[in-house]
Design a protein around this motif. Structure first.
Motif, PDB file in Angstrom:
ATOM      1  N   GLN A   1      38.041  75.406  23.845  1.00 43.89           N
ATOM      2  CA  GLN A   1      37.845  74.173  23.087  1.00 43.89           C
ATOM      3  C   GLN A   1      39.187  73.487  22.959  1.00 43.89           C
ATOM      4  N   GLN A   2      39.154  72.244  22.471  1.00 45.31           N
ATOM      5  CA  GLN A   2      40.402  71.522  22.321  1.00 45.31           C
ATOM      6  C   GLN A   2      41.095  72.019  21.064  1.00 45.31           C
ATOM      7  N   GLY A   3      42.312  72.540  21.250  1.00 47.51           N
ATOM      8  CA  GLY A   3      43.071  72.927  20.075  1.00 47.51           C
ATOM      9  C   GLY A   3      43.144  74.415  19.832  1.00 47.51           C
TER      10      GLY A   3
ATOM     11  N   TYR B   1      51.425  73.457  13.722  1.00 48.61           N
ATOM     12  CA  TYR B   1      50.166  74.155  13.511  1.00 48.61           C
ATOM     13  C   TYR B   1      50.116  75.409  14.391  1.00 48.61           C
ATOM     14  N   SER B   2      50.591  75.277  15.607  1.00 50.87           N
ATOM     15  CA  SER B   2      50.584  76.432  16.498  1.00 50.87           C
ATOM     16  C   SER B   2      51.700  76.308  17.526  1.00 50.87           C
ATOM     17  N   VAL B   3      52.066  77.460  18.055  1.00 50.61           N
ATOM     18  CA  VAL B   3      53.050  77.507  19.143  1.00 50.61           C
ATOM     19  C   VAL B   3      52.416  78.304  20.278  1.00 50.61           C
TER      20      VAL B   3
ATOM     21  N   ASN C   1      43.809  67.234  16.015  1.00 51.02           N
ATOM     22  CA  ASN C   1      44.359  66.239  16.937  1.00 51.02           C
ATOM     23  C   ASN C   1      45.200  66.913  17.996  1.00 51.02           C
ATOM     24  N   TYR C   2      44.756  68.120  18.378  1.00 55.66           N
ATOM     25  CA  TYR C   2      45.469  68.840  19.428  1.00 55.66           C
ATOM     26  C   TYR C   2      45.595  67.967  20.656  1.00 55.66           C
ATOM     27  N   GLY C   3      46.790  67.964  21.196  1.00 55.45           N
ATOM     28  CA  GLY C   3      47.030  67.150  22.374  1.00 55.45           C
ATOM     29  C   GLY C   3      47.657  65.835  22.019  1.00 55.45           C
TER      30      GLY C   3
END
Lengths: 113, 113
Positions: free
Chosen positions: A96-98, B29-31, B96-98
């Protein structure tokens, strides 16, 4: 099957040509991505599709046109490219996205002459 | 905004340890960590999500300090197969990943016999 398949592996095109890059995955992933990578540089995100809808367009010139005909396929249509667009174009997919692991294809090495 | 990676390059002898650092000026949020060998696609190593967790994968582990907006990748008892360029990728939000996802410039790791 954890493969993302990209075709063609190499492409040489003139500045007036129209060509397409193809990407396919059969992992059931619902997010697919196009990246551009220049030599000795990191991949740069171009487009993100989530559930077959364009989710992100990172201000990419309109001479690059993405298309997601179904959940397994992603195309990148190329038209009137410039020599500076020569690069490795990578496709990736994730569940999935994210926040999830992305699987990358081997890329298409594009040369614009 | 591109994260900063250090060092830019490192040369090791087989069996030695290495640490690669990744830092951002924005809250994370993430790496994500990837390794790319010359002429190949990036390969996923691990993801660290907000929460300060540490993950391990055989002799490769990583930490994430969200307060300092930093992550470190630890390579223990390096093997020849560890050679390649290591990229961290930073993501600033789940939904809003990406939007702001970007790879760092990379750390070139060479392991010599």
């Amino acid at each position: 099957d954890t493969e993302v398949t990209q075709t063609p592996k190499h492409l040489v095109m003139g500045m007036t040509n129209k060509k397409s890059l193809k990407c396919e995955q059969h992992m059931g992933h619902r997010a697919m991505y196009w990246y551009k990578q220049k030599a000795k540089k990191p991949p740069e995100l171009m487009f993100v599709y989530s559930y077959e809808k364009l989710s992100i367009n990172e201000s990419v010139p309109s001479r690059f046109s993405p298309e997601c005909p179904n959940s397994s396929l992603l195309n990148l249509h190329l038209h009137a490219l410039q020599p500076e667009d020569s690069a490795l174009y990578l496709c990736a997919s994730s569940r999935q996205q994210g926040g999830t692991e992305a699987f990358f294809g081997q890329g298409t090495r594009l040369t614009v002459v | 905004q591109q994260p900063v990676q250090s060092p830019q390059a490192v040369i090791l002898r087989e069996g030695e340890d290495a640490v690669i650092n990744c830092s951002s000026s924005k809250a994370l949020y993430s790496v994500h960590w990837y390794r790319q060998k010359h002429g190949e696609a990036p390969v996923f190593l691990m993801i660290l999500l907000k929460g300060g967790e540490q993950k391990g994968h055989e002799k490769i582990s990583a930490s994430f300090n969200e307060k300092k907006q930093q992550s470190s990748l630890y390579l223990t008892a390096s093997q020849l197969s560890y050679s390649g360029t290591y990229f961290c990728g930073t993501d600033h939000g789940l939904y809003n990943y990406g939007q702001n996802f970007v790879f760092g410039p990379g750390t070139r790791l060479s392991v010599l016999p």
